[in-house]
Design a protein around this motif. Structure first.
Motif, PDB file in Angstrom:
ATOM      1  N   CYS A   1       0.832  -1.201   0.000  1.00 47.87           N
ATOM      2  CA  CYS A   1       0.000   0.000   0.000  1.00 47.87           C
ATOM      3  C   CYS A   1       0.873   1.260   0.000  1.00 47.87           C
ATOM      4  N   GLN A   2       2.008   1.228   0.689  1.00 52.20           N
ATOM      5  CA  GLN A   2       2.920   2.374   0.682  1.00 52.20           C
ATOM      6  C   GLN A   2       3.426   2.629  -0.737  1.00 52.20           C
ATOM      7  N   SER A   3       3.740   1.559  -1.438  1.00 51.53           N
ATOM      8  CA  SER A   3       4.226   1.676  -2.814  1.00 51.53           C
ATOM      9  C   SER A   3       3.136   2.250  -3.729  1.00 51.53           C
ATOM     10  N   THR A   4       1.938   1.739  -3.571  1.00 50.55           N
ATOM     11  CA  THR A   4       0.817   2.219  -4.397  1.00 50.55           C
ATOM     12  C   THR A   4       0.509   3.685  -4.079  1.00 50.55           C
ATOM     13  N   GLU A   5       0.547   4.060  -2.809  1.00 45.90           N
ATOM     14  CA  GLU A   5       0.286   5.445  -2.426  1.00 45.90           C
ATOM     15  C   GLU A   5       1.350   6.367  -3.028  1.00 45.90           C
ATOM     16  N   ALA A   6       2.604   5.946  -2.979  1.00 48.59           N
ATOM     17  CA  ALA A   6       3.687   6.761  -3.550  1.00 48.59           C
ATOM     18  C   ALA A   6       3.490   6.923  -5.059  1.00 48.59           C
ATOM     19  N   LEU A   7       3.099   5.858  -5.724  1.00 48.30           N
ATOM     20  CA  LEU A   7       2.850   5.915  -7.167  1.00 48.30           C
ATOM     21  C   LEU A   7       1.706   6.883  -7.481  1.00 48.30           C
ATOM     22  N   LEU A   8       0.619   6.791  -6.711  1.00 48.56           N
ATOM     23  CA  LEU A   8      -0.534   7.670  -6.929  1.00 48.56           C
ATOM     24  C   LEU A   8      -0.165   9.136  -6.671  1.00 48.56           C
ATOM     25  N   ARG A   9       0.536   9.402  -5.592  1.00 53.25           N
ATOM     26  CA  ARG A   9       0.931  10.787  -5.275  1.00 53.25           C
ATOM     27  C   ARG A   9       1.899  11.330  -6.330  1.00 53.25           C
ATOM     28  N   GLY A  10       2.826  10.479  -6.807  1.00 53.93           N
ATOM     29  CA  GLY A  10       3.747  10.894  -7.861  1.00 53.93           C
ATOM     30  C   GLY A  10       3.013  11.224  -9.153  1.00 53.93           C
ATOM     31  N   THR A  11       2.004  10.408  -9.491  1.00 53.67           N
ATOM     32  CA  THR A  11       1.209  10.651 -10.697  1.00 53.67           C
ATOM     33  C   THR A  11       0.465  11.974 -10.585  1.00 53.67           C
ATOM     34  N   LEU A  12      -0.135  12.236  -9.416  1.00 52.67           N
ATOM     35  CA  LEU A  12      -0.844  13.501  -9.213  1.00 52.67           C
ATOM     36  C   LEU A  12       0.109  14.693  -9.321  1.00 52.67           C
ATOM     37  N   ALA A  13       1.311  14.563  -8.789  1.00 53.46           N
ATOM     38  CA  ALA A  13       2.287  15.654  -8.855  1.00 53.46           C
ATOM     39  C   ALA A  13       2.702  15.925 -10.299  1.00 53.46           C
ATOM     40  N   LYS A  14       2.911  14.865 -11.078  1.00 48.99           N
ATOM     41  CA  LYS A  14       3.289  15.036 -12.483  1.00 48.99           C
ATOM     42  C   LYS A  14       2.137  15.633 -13.293  1.00 48.99           C
ATOM     43  N   MET A  15       0.919  15.247 -12.979  1.00 53.28           N
ATOM     44  CA  MET A  15      -0.246  15.791 -13.698  1.00 53.28           C
ATOM     45  C   MET A  15      -0.409  17.278 -13.411  1.00 53.28           C
ATOM     46  N   ALA A  16      -0.058  17.696 -12.196  1.00 49.31           N
ATOM     47  CA  ALA A  16      -0.176  19.118 -11.845  1.00 49.31           C
ATOM     48  C   ALA A  16       0.810  19.956 -12.652  1.00 49.31           C
ATOM     49  N   LEU A  17       1.909  19.355 -13.127  1.00 47.57           N
ATOM     50  CA  LEU A  17       2.897  20.079 -13.906  1.00 47.57           C
ATOM     51  C   LEU A  17       2.521  20.226 -15.379  1.00 47.57           C
ATOM     52  N   LEU A  18       1.545  19.443 -15.835  1.00 50.46           N
ATOM     53  CA  LEU A  18       1.140  19.514 -17.241  1.00 50.46           C
ATOM     54  C   LEU A  18       0.458  20.847 -17.523  1.00 50.46           C
ATOM     55  N   PRO A  19       0.652  21.376 -18.732  1.00 54.52           N
ATOM     56  CA  PRO A  19      -0.032  22.624 -19.070  1.00 54.52           C
ATOM     57  C   PRO A  19      -1.536  22.387 -19.204  1.00 54.52           C
ATOM     58  N   GLU A  20      -2.293  23.438 -18.871  1.00 54.14           N
ATOM     59  CA  GLU A  20      -3.745  23.333 -18.966  1.00 54.14           C
ATOM     60  C   GLU A  20      -4.144  23.285 -20.433  1.00 54.14           C
ATOM     61  N   SER A  21      -5.041  22.392 -20.746  1.00 58.39           N
ATOM     62  CA  SER A  21      -5.498  22.237 -22.121  1.00 58.39           C
ATOM     63  C   SER A  21      -6.893  22.844 -22.242  1.00 58.39           C
ATOM     64  N   ILE A  22      -6.995  23.889 -23.050  1.00 56.67           N
ATOM     65  CA  ILE A  22      -8.292  24.521 -23.292  1.00 56.67           C
ATOM     66  C   ILE A  22      -8.620  24.295 -24.760  1.00 56.67           C
ATOM     67  N   PRO A  23      -9.693  23.544 -25.030  1.00 52.77           N
ATOM     68  CA  PRO A  23     -10.030  23.256 -26.426  1.00 52.77           C
ATOM     69  C   PRO A  23     -10.499  24.533 -27.137  1.00 52.77           C
ATOM     70  N   SER A  24     -10.204  24.589 -28.423  1.00 49.88           N
ATOM     71  CA  SER A  24     -10.653  25.737 -29.219  1.00 49.88           C
ATOM     72  C   SER A  24     -12.170  25.650 -29.379  1.00 49.88           C
ATOM     73  N   PRO A  25     -12.817  26.761 -29.687  1.00 47.89           N
ATOM     74  CA  PRO A  25     -14.271  26.716 -29.905  1.00 47.89           C
ATOM     75  C   PRO A  25     -14.665  25.735 -31.004  1.00 47.89           C
ATOM     76  N   ALA A  26     -13.847  25.626 -32.048  1.00 51.77           N
ATOM     77  CA  ALA A  26     -14.159  24.687 -33.138  1.00 51.77           C
ATOM     78  C   ALA A  26     -14.100  23.244 -32.642  1.00 51.77           C
ATOM     79  N   THR A  27     -13.081  22.930 -31.822  1.00 53.60           N
ATOM     80  CA  THR A  27     -12.973  21.575 -31.271  1.00 53.60           C
ATOM     81  C   THR A  27     -14.147  21.285 -30.354  1.00 53.60           C
ATOM     82  N   ARG A  28     -14.508  22.255 -29.547  1.00 54.84           N
ATOM     83  CA  ARG A  28     -15.654  22.086 -28.638  1.00 54.84           C
ATOM     84  C   ARG A  28     -16.933  21.813 -29.430  1.00 54.84           C
ATOM     85  N   ARG A  29     -17.173  22.605 -30.490  1.00 51.45           N
ATOM     86  CA  ARG A  29     -18.374  22.392 -31.318  1.00 51.45           C
ATOM     87  C   ARG A  29     -18.356  21.011 -31.963  1.00 51.45           C
ATOM     88  N   GLN A  30     -17.165  20.596 -32.431  1.00 53.90           N
ATOM     89  CA  GLN A  30     -17.050  19.290 -33.091  1.00 53.90           C
ATOM     90  C   GLN A  30     -17.365  18.157 -32.114  1.00 53.90           C
TER      91      GLN A  30
END
Length: 154
Positions: free
Chosen positions: A35-64
């Motif tokens: 469980c310690q290993s799984t928790e570390a993996l989950l927390r590491g994944t969340l930390a890496k996801m927080a570093l990703l740039p925010e993705s905002i779809p264009s209006p055309a992509t949203r309409r599509q």
């Protein structure tokens, strides 16, 4: 996942557990290496996801995307319920009754063609067509339309 606590680690990390359950899992984490290993993996994944740039779809992509969602067929439950709407059900039942009355008397010799039930149904066909034109959504609406002729007479 062989440990039963492992299934709740995401909720533990997100703070979604009740305080007693959160404390129980915190104690368990001190003793379970898996469980310690799984928790570390989950927390590491969340930390890496927080570093990703925010993705905002264009209006055309949203309409599509929304157009593709709108093009999906409705679920089976909605399609079946649509068949029970008065604008579909009433004309279909009326047509089935007319067909049954048209076929049934001919199959019995000696029955008069001017069957009172068939005449009543024929007189009400105009009312059935009105249901379809008005676009009724519920059986309560049908009752209102049924009594409209009483208001016309007054």
């Amino acid at each position: 996942m062989s440990c039963t606590f492992e299934e709740e680690l995401t909720a533990f990390i997100d703070g979604e557990l009740s305080p007693p359950r959160h404390a129980e899992i915190a104690v368990h984490l001190g003793t379970c290496a898996q469980c310690q290993s799984t928790e570390a993996l989950l927390r590491g994944t969340l930390a890496k996801m927080a570093l990703l740039p925010e993705s905002i779809p264009s209006p055309a992509t949203r309409r599509q995307v929304l157009a593709q969602v709108d093009a999906l067929p409705p679920p089976l439950k909605e399609r079946l319920l649509a068949l029970l709407r008065p604008r579909v059900l009433v004309p279909a039942l009326g047509l089935a009754a007319v067909m049954a009355l048209a076929v049934y008397p001919r199959s019995r010799p000696g029955v008069d063609e001017a069957d009172p039930g068939a005449l009543e149904l024929a007189a009400n066909l105009e009312l059935v067509e009105d249901y379809d034109v008005v676009g009724l959504d519920s059986f309560e609406d049908m009752e209102v339309v049924t009594h409209l002729h009483e208001l016309e007479v007054q």
